[in-house]
Design a protein around this motif. Structure first.
Motif, mmCIF file in Angstrom:
data_model
loop_
_atom_site.group_PDB
_atom_site.id
_atom_site.type_symbol
_atom_site.label_atom_id
_atom_site.label_comp_id
_atom_site.label_asym_id
_atom_site.label_seq_id
_atom_site.Cartn_x
_atom_site.Cartn_y
_atom_site.Cartn_z
ATOM 1 N N ASP A 90 0.857 -1.262 0.069
ATOM 2 C CA ASP A 90 0.062 0.278 0.019
ATOM 3 C C ASP A 90 0.943 1.282 -0.220
ATOM 4 O OD1 ASP A 90 -2.679 -1.097 0.226
ATOM 5 O OD2 ASP A 90 -1.812 -1.590 1.606
ATOM 6 N N ARG A 91 2.344 1.242 0.597
ATOM 7 C CA ARG A 91 3.042 2.352 0.453
ATOM 8 C C ARG A 91 3.391 2.895 -1.105
ATOM 9 N NH1 ARG A 91 7.071 1.948 4.858
ATOM 10 N NH2 ARG A 91 7.380 0.295 4.015
ATOM 11 N N VAL A 92 3.071 4.243 -1.805
ATOM 12 C CA VAL A 92 3.200 4.453 -2.898
ATOM 13 C C VAL A 92 4.751 5.740 -2.388
ATOM 14 C CG1 VAL A 92 2.979 6.444 -4.520
ATOM 15 C CG2 VAL A 92 1.710 5.513 -3.183
ATOM 16 N N ILE A 93 6.045 5.023 -3.547
ATOM 17 C CA ILE A 93 7.299 5.735 -3.462
ATOM 18 C C ILE A 93 6.840 6.830 -4.590
ATOM 19 C CG2 ILE A 93 9.989 5.407 -3.314
ATOM 20 C CD1 ILE A 93 9.382 2.808 -2.404
ATOM 21 N N ILE A 150 8.942 15.482 -9.332
ATOM 22 C CA ILE A 150 8.060 14.614 -10.126
ATOM 23 C C ILE A 150 9.342 13.177 -10.768
ATOM 24 C CG2 ILE A 150 7.391 12.447 -9.211
ATOM 25 C CD1 ILE A 150 5.004 14.116 -8.328
ATOM 26 N N VAL A 151 9.788 13.114 -10.715
ATOM 27 C CA VAL A 151 11.024 12.282 -10.900
ATOM 28 C C VAL A 151 10.744 10.528 -11.593
ATOM 29 C CG1 VAL A 151 12.653 13.830 -11.692
ATOM 30 C CG2 VAL A 151 12.755 11.736 -10.075
ATOM 31 N N TYR A 152 9.859 10.011 -10.428
ATOM 32 C CA TYR A 152 9.822 8.667 -10.185
ATOM 33 C C TYR A 152 8.118 8.795 -9.197
ATOM 34 C CZ TYR A 152 9.715 4.023 -9.407
ATOM 35 O OH TYR A 152 9.850 2.526 -9.575
ATOM 36 N N ALA A 153 7.850 7.575 -9.213
ATOM 37 C CA ALA A 153 6.437 7.361 -8.334
ATOM 38 C C ALA A 153 6.348 5.231 -9.215
ATOM 39 C CB ALA A 153 4.835 8.931 -9.401
ATOM 40 N N THR A 154 5.778 5.060 -7.944
ATOM 41 C CA THR A 154 5.945 3.710 -8.222
ATOM 42 C C THR A 154 4.194 3.672 -8.763
ATOM 43 O OG1 THR A 154 4.578 3.376 -5.286
ATOM 44 C CG2 THR A 154 6.909 2.378 -6.299
ATOM 45 N N ASP A 155 4.060 2.158 -9.766
ATOM 46 C CA ASP A 155 2.877 2.227 -10.128
ATOM 47 C C ASP A 155 1.164 1.995 -9.143
ATOM 48 O OD1 ASP A 155 3.800 1.403 -12.414
ATOM 49 O OD2 ASP A 155 4.278 -0.179 -11.833
ATOM 50 N N ASN A 156 1.228 1.917 -7.968
ATOM 51 C CA ASN A 156 0.146 1.701 -6.787
ATOM 52 C C ASN A 156 -0.262 3.210 -6.299
ATOM 53 O OD1 ASN A 156 2.774 2.736 -5.290
ATOM 54 N ND2 ASN A 156 1.854 0.508 -3.279
ATOM 55 N N ILE A 187 12.483 11.904 -1.479
ATOM 56 C CA ILE A 187 12.477 10.582 -1.374
ATOM 57 C C ILE A 187 10.923 10.519 -0.637
ATOM 58 C CG2 ILE A 187 13.500 8.944 0.073
ATOM 59 C CD1 ILE A 187 12.816 6.720 -2.052
ATOM 60 N N ALA A 188 9.738 10.018 -0.826
ATOM 61 C CA ALA A 188 8.797 10.015 -0.401
ATOM 62 C C ALA A 188 8.578 9.294 -0.626
ATOM 63 C CB ALA A 188 7.633 11.727 -0.407
ATOM 64 N N PHE A 189 8.025 8.010 1.154
ATOM 65 C CA PHE A 189 6.851 7.204 1.182
ATOM 66 C C PHE A 189 5.878 7.454 1.854
ATOM 67 C CE2 PHE A 189 11.581 6.164 2.476
ATOM 68 C CZ PHE A 189 11.417 4.845 1.618
ATOM 69 N N GLU A 190 4.688 6.997 1.035
ATOM 70 C CA GLU A 190 3.400 8.005 1.260
ATOM 71 C C GLU A 190 1.997 7.073 1.908
ATOM 72 O OE1 GLU A 190 2.276 10.215 -2.006
ATOM 73 O OE2 GLU A 190 3.963 12.032 -1.866
ATOM 74 N N LYS A 191 1.517 6.288 2.170
ATOM 75 C CA LYS A 191 0.290 6.250 2.428
ATOM 76 C C LYS A 191 -1.034 6.528 2.695
ATOM 77 C CE LYS A 191 -0.399 1.278 4.690
ATOM 78 N NZ LYS A 191 0.490 0.176 5.589
ATOM 79 N N GLU A 192 -2.486 6.254 1.688
ATOM 80 C CA GLU A 192 -3.251 6.773 2.562
ATOM 81 C C GLU A 192 -3.905 5.908 3.588
ATOM 82 O OE1 GLU A 192 -7.918 7.232 0.861
ATOM 83 O OE2 GLU A 192 -7.062 6.259 -0.312
#
Length: 173
Positions: A71-74, A83-89, A166-171
């Motif tokens: 569930d964690r988005v990077i 933004i240069v990169y984001a995970t698929d989720n 870098i950011a680790f994100e989660k709803e």
């Protein structure tokens, strides 16, 4: 057959550091729903490793999440906060496809209910190049607000120069 080996690798990594009191049921019928999530995770991890090599991150292993959290988005930005990169989720959390956020700033997720004081604390942490942890109200592509927990960290190259954030994100509820 290659698909099955990716699945087996993903399952082993997922359960590696977890205490399990019962054996997990592992069959295509029951767990194929999660197979794509595991595949995306490992694909994203490889992409992140490649980015780390290209920009010569100083300490990739210290930054990388130690446990799999599907569930964690990077999100990775450059020093101009694009933004240069984001995970698929990211799509599951925000409704935006990866391609829709690349080149934009994280402020694209903010709106009327986004706290100015939280934004100021995040901005100060970025200016001072220090780690931060905040929960902020963001907005999905469809306009609905959601609470987003963010742990952000500056990333330096091997020469000590700031190269990314870098950011680790989660709803969260």
């Amino acid at each position: 057959m290659r698909e099955i080996s990716h699945y087996d690798k993903a399952i082993m990594a997922f359960f590696k550091n977890r205490k399990i009191t019962a054996a997990p049921l592992s069959s295509w019928d029951m767990s194929s729903v999660h197979f794509q999530l595991f595949r995306d995770y490992f694909k994203n991890e490889e992409e992140l490793k490649q980015l780390a090599k290209e920009v010569k991150w100083k300490n990739y292993k210290a930054i990388r999440p130690s446990n799999i959290d599907l569930d964690r988005v990077i999100v990775v930005t450059n020093t101009e906060l694009e933004i240069v990169y984001a995970t698929d989720n990211i799509k599951r959390m925000s409704g935006f496809e990866r391609d829709e956020v690349i080149g934009k700033k994280p402020s694209m997720f903010q709106g009327a209910l986004t706290s100015e004081s939280v934004k100021a604390r995040i901005r100060n942490s970025i200016i001072n190049e220090v780690t931060f942890e905040e929960t902020i109200t963001n907005y999905k592509k469809n306009g609905s607000p959601y609470s987003c927990w963010i742990k952000g960290e500056p990333i330096f190259n091997k020469k000590g120069k700031l190269v990314n954030f870098i950011a680790f994100e989660k709803e969260v509820a």
